[in-house]
Design an enzyme around this catalytic site. Sequence first.
Site, PDB file in Angstrom:
ATOM      1  N   LYS A  35      -2.588   8.384  -2.525  1.00 21.64           N
ATOM      2  CA  LYS A  35      -1.324   8.378  -3.262  1.00 21.64           C
ATOM      3  C   LYS A  35      -1.339   9.428  -4.367  1.00 21.64           C
ATOM      4  O   LYS A  35      -0.353  10.145  -4.588  1.00 21.64           O
ATOM      5  CB  LYS A  35      -1.062   6.989  -3.857  1.00 21.64           C
ATOM      6  CG  LYS A  35      -0.800   5.902  -2.831  1.00 21.64           C
ATOM      7  CD  LYS A  35       0.489   6.133  -2.062  1.00 21.64           C
ATOM      8  CE  LYS A  35       0.841   4.970  -1.158  1.00 21.64           C
ATOM      9  NZ  LYS A  35       2.054   5.216  -0.361  1.00 21.64           N
TER      10      LYS A  35
ATOM     11  N   TYR B  42      -7.460   4.614  -0.759  1.00 24.52           N
ATOM     12  CA  TYR B  42      -6.016   4.402  -0.664  1.00 24.52           C
ATOM     13  C   TYR B  42      -5.311   4.983  -1.896  1.00 24.52           C
ATOM     14  O   TYR B  42      -4.358   5.754  -1.789  1.00 24.52           O
ATOM     15  CB  TYR B  42      -5.699   2.912  -0.531  1.00 24.52           C
ATOM     16  CG  TYR B  42      -4.264   2.577  -0.838  1.00 24.52           C
ATOM     17  CD1 TYR B  42      -3.239   2.986   0.016  1.00 24.52           C
ATOM     18  CD2 TYR B  42      -3.915   1.877  -1.997  1.00 24.52           C
ATOM     19  CE1 TYR B  42      -1.912   2.696  -0.277  1.00 24.52           C
ATOM     20  CE2 TYR B  42      -2.595   1.586  -2.286  1.00 24.52           C
ATOM     21  CZ  TYR B  42      -1.597   1.998  -1.428  1.00 24.52           C
ATOM     22  OH  TYR B  42      -0.288   1.725  -1.718  1.00 24.52           O
TER      23      TYR B  42
ATOM     24  N   SER C 170       2.208   4.318  -5.955  1.00 25.11           N
ATOM     25  CA  SER C 170       1.600   3.013  -6.255  1.00 25.11           C
ATOM     26  C   SER C 170       0.967   3.021  -7.636  1.00 25.11           C
ATOM     27  O   SER C 170       0.503   4.070  -8.120  1.00 25.11           O
ATOM     28  CB  SER C 170       0.529   2.722  -5.203  1.00 25.11           C
ATOM     29  OG  SER C 170      -0.308   1.677  -5.607  1.00 25.11           O
TER      30      SER C 170
END
Length: 338
Positions: free
Chosen positions: A153, A149, A125
Amino acid sequence: MKSILVTGGCGFIGSHTVLALLQAGFNVCVIDNLYNSSYESLKRVQKLAGKKTDFHQIDLRDKEKLKSLFDQSRFDAVVHFAGLKAVGESMEKPLLYYSNNVYGTINLCEVMKGAGVFDIVFSSSATVYGNPERSPISEDQRLGAVNPYGQTKLIIEEMLRDLHRSDPQWNTALLRYFNPVGAHKSGEIGEDPNGIPNNLMPFVSQVAVGKLDELKVFGNDYPTRDGTGIRDYIHVSDLANGHLKALKKLAENPGIVTYNLGTGKGATVLEVIHAFEQASNVKIPYKIAPRRPGDAAVTYADSAKAEKELGWKAERDLETMCRDAWNWQSKNPQGYDS
């Protein structure tokens, strides 16, 4: 004919990629824990493709079930989407995100290694860039996620890099998505978030269809052409095609490669709203709210590397993204529960 395992293949990007893989002639096996996705998406994918997939409801944290699948089946590569993805939820439940995303990926890689499968495309991402120093953002820009989050990643990216350093048999493509939107042109599969959407396009779609009353626009005092934030929106079908190109690249044994997948253009929040109104012929009510902490004014991709090395380029414009998103939402006002 290659056999591909797709983790999280019932989700938004996963389902569109499974369809692209089937249409390209791959054999596909899907695993998904169905925590924030629906098996209905896979049923529709198979109908659209006119082909079947294997499906197993497996959580990546269940290593024994995962190992059993690899013992029974032979895979040439893995496309790894499975993971929790809501920034706000990750701030409230960081341990859930680290457990699901990071621990799940560790299990996957250990089982892959045991089965002699060393090719993986990882769904990363643009959040790994944190608050970017400049736009367009190239792959060599400084990394620094600003929420759990994004941290998961980034940790997984570092883990996969370390894995390759320790064993050069691993071939890994890290694909950093910008803002995936739209839906398949058929309107049969699309984005169906749980609860109130976190992202702009599904929120606009649900306001347009009458599921939500109005949209909040967070900040109209940014140094941009209309005061609202600029983001790089990319059609999910273009994104799916990027995964096919990445699998082809892995066949060259490139080691570890990293690519941005975006259009290289930015649209403001108000431009997205107006484009959606044009596509749907529905007025979108919205109100201005204060900026959210940590939101950057401008974020869009430099995707030149993907074009040069993968032969991949986004083809669909904002008008198409909005038209396809509306086609999906208007046909499926309650998502897959419609």
